[in-house]
Structure formats: structure tokens, C-alpha cells
Design a protein around this motif. Structure first.
Motif, short mmCIF file in Angstrom:
data_model
loop_
_atom_site.label_atom_id
_atom_site.label_comp_id
_atom_site.label_asym_id
_atom_site.label_seq_id
_atom_site.Cartn_x
_atom_site.Cartn_y
_atom_site.Cartn_z
N ILE A 92 0.83 -1.20 0.00
CA ILE A 92 0.00 0.00 0.00
C ILE A 92 0.87 1.25 0.00
O ILE A 92 2.08 1.18 0.26
N VAL A 93 0.24 2.37 -0.27
CA VAL A 93 0.93 3.67 -0.21
C VAL A 93 0.94 4.09 1.26
O VAL A 93 -0.12 4.26 1.86
N PRO A 94 2.12 4.24 1.85
CA PRO A 94 2.18 4.59 3.27
C PRO A 94 1.87 6.07 3.52
O PRO A 94 2.02 6.90 2.63
N SER A 95 1.43 6.35 4.73
CA SER A 95 1.23 7.73 5.17
C SER A 95 2.25 8.00 6.27
O SER A 95 2.19 7.40 7.34
N LEU A 96 3.18 8.89 6.00
CA LEU A 96 4.20 9.22 6.98
C LEU A 96 3.78 10.43 7.80
O LEU A 96 3.08 11.32 7.30
N GLU A 97 4.21 10.48 9.03
CA GLU A 97 3.79 11.52 9.97
C GLU A 97 4.03 12.94 9.47
O GLU A 97 3.15 13.76 9.43
N LYS A 98 5.24 13.23 9.06
CA LYS A 98 5.60 14.59 8.67
C LYS A 98 5.39 14.86 7.18
O LYS A 98 5.27 16.00 6.77
N VAL A 99 5.36 13.81 6.38
CA VAL A 99 5.29 13.97 4.93
C VAL A 99 3.87 13.76 4.41
O VAL A 99 3.46 14.39 3.45
N GLY A 100 3.13 12.86 5.02
CA GLY A 100 1.79 12.50 4.53
C GLY A 100 1.89 11.30 3.60
O GLY A 100 2.84 10.52 3.66
N PHE A 101 0.91 11.13 2.73
CA PHE A 101 0.91 10.01 1.79
C PHE A 101 2.01 10.18 0.77
O PHE A 101 2.27 11.29 0.31
N LEU A 102 2.65 9.07 0.40
CA LEU A 102 3.67 9.10 -0.65
C LEU A 102 2.96 8.94 -2.00
O LEU A 102 3.13 7.97 -2.71
N ARG A 103 2.13 9.95 -2.27
CA ARG A 103 1.31 9.94 -3.47
C ARG A 103 0.96 11.38 -3.81
O ARG A 103 0.61 12.17 -2.94
N GLN A 104 1.09 11.73 -5.08
CA GLN A 104 0.75 13.09 -5.48
C GLN A 104 -0.76 13.25 -5.51
O GLN A 104 -1.48 12.35 -5.93
N ARG A 105 -1.23 14.39 -5.04
CA ARG A 105 -2.67 14.59 -4.97
C ARG A 105 -3.14 15.91 -5.56
O ARG A 105 -4.26 16.31 -5.39
#
Length: 146
Positions: A92-105
Motif C-alpha cells: 500500500i501507499v504509506p502515510s508518513l507523519e511529517k510527509v503524509g501520503f507518498l502519493r501526489q494529490r
């Protein structure tokens, strides 16, 4: 060397047959029809997968041709996953605390390349594997990880 010239201790090597001879050739691209399908139905092309960060991430990239058709690719509410059917693994696409999802939105624009990264913590998906990418109703099967 003819068959008559072979001495008693020698044997002729068997010729490879199609059943016993495995070809190393595996195309890294998908068929032209599949590319046309993705272009006309989903508004994307140049689909690619690449192992990054020593294999800890698998980066899926694509180019948007028609932003209206490709809305689901950048919609964070739609789940994206990478499935390796051979190893029975779903990334899955992870959600990192400081960065958020590793996916462009951001709003998709025609002609621009976008990406998303799938977490591969156990290194279960490797270069050369054929995997499937699923984003909502979108399915791209048999993509090769570079």
C-alpha cells in the motif's frame, strides 16, 4: 564430429527442446493494445514501476493525457495497492507523519508525469517481478518492476 567418430566413452549432448529450454527473454513492456486501452479509457500512458531506496519502496509512475479520465489517480480517497500474485503480497501507499501520503494529490494536468510509492518493508517484491497495480477501478496487470 560425426556420429561414427564418437568413441564408446563419449556421448552426444541432447538437443534442447521447447519444453526443456526456458527462454531468458521477457519483454519489459506491455502490449500496444494494453497501452491504447489505458490511454483511451483511463487517460494515462507511460506506466512504469521502479524499485527505489534499496527496494524499500516501489515507485509507480505514469503520464496523464486526459485529466478528466485520470481523476482517480490523484484522488487520495481512492485506495491504491500493488499486488504480487506470485508471492501473494499486497503493498500500500504509506502515510508518513511529517510527509503524509507518498502519493501526489494535486489536480492532474495533461502531459505531466506523476508518481506514487508503495511501501515494501520486507523486500518481498523485487526487480523483475510481474505485479498488478490497482487504483480504485483501474487495474494494470503484468507490469514489470525495474
Amino acid at each position: 564430429m560425426s556420429v561414427a567418430a564418437v568413441s564408446v566413452g563419449q556421448s552426444l549432448a541432447p538437443l534442447p527442446t521447447s519444453a526443456s529450454h526456458a527462454s531468458r527473454y521477457e519483454p519489459s513492456h506491455f502490449p500496444k493494445r494494453a497501452a491504447m486501452f489505458y490511454e483511451h479509457v483511463w487517460g494515462v500512458d507511460q506506466l512504469g514501476l521502479k524499485a527505489a531506496e534499496s527496494g524499500q519502496l516501489i515507485r509507480f509512475s505514469y503520464r496523464i493525457l486526459d485529466p478528466a479520465k485520470a481523476q482517480s489517480f490523484n484522488d487520495i480517497k481512492i485506495e491504491a495497492s500493488l499486488i504480487d500474485p506470485e508471492r501473494r503480497v499486497k503493498l500500500i501507499v504509506p502515510s508518513l507523519e511529517k510527509v503524509g501520503f507518498l502519493r501526489q494529490r494535486n489536480t492532474p494536468e495533461a502531459g505531466k508525469r506523476y508518481w506514487m510509492a508503495f511501501s515494501n518493508p520486507r523486500l518481498s517484491v523485487k526487480r523483475g517481478d510481474r505485479v498488478n497495480v490497482v487504483i480504485g477501478q483501474f487495474h494494470a496487470d503484468g507490469l514489470v518492476v525495474e
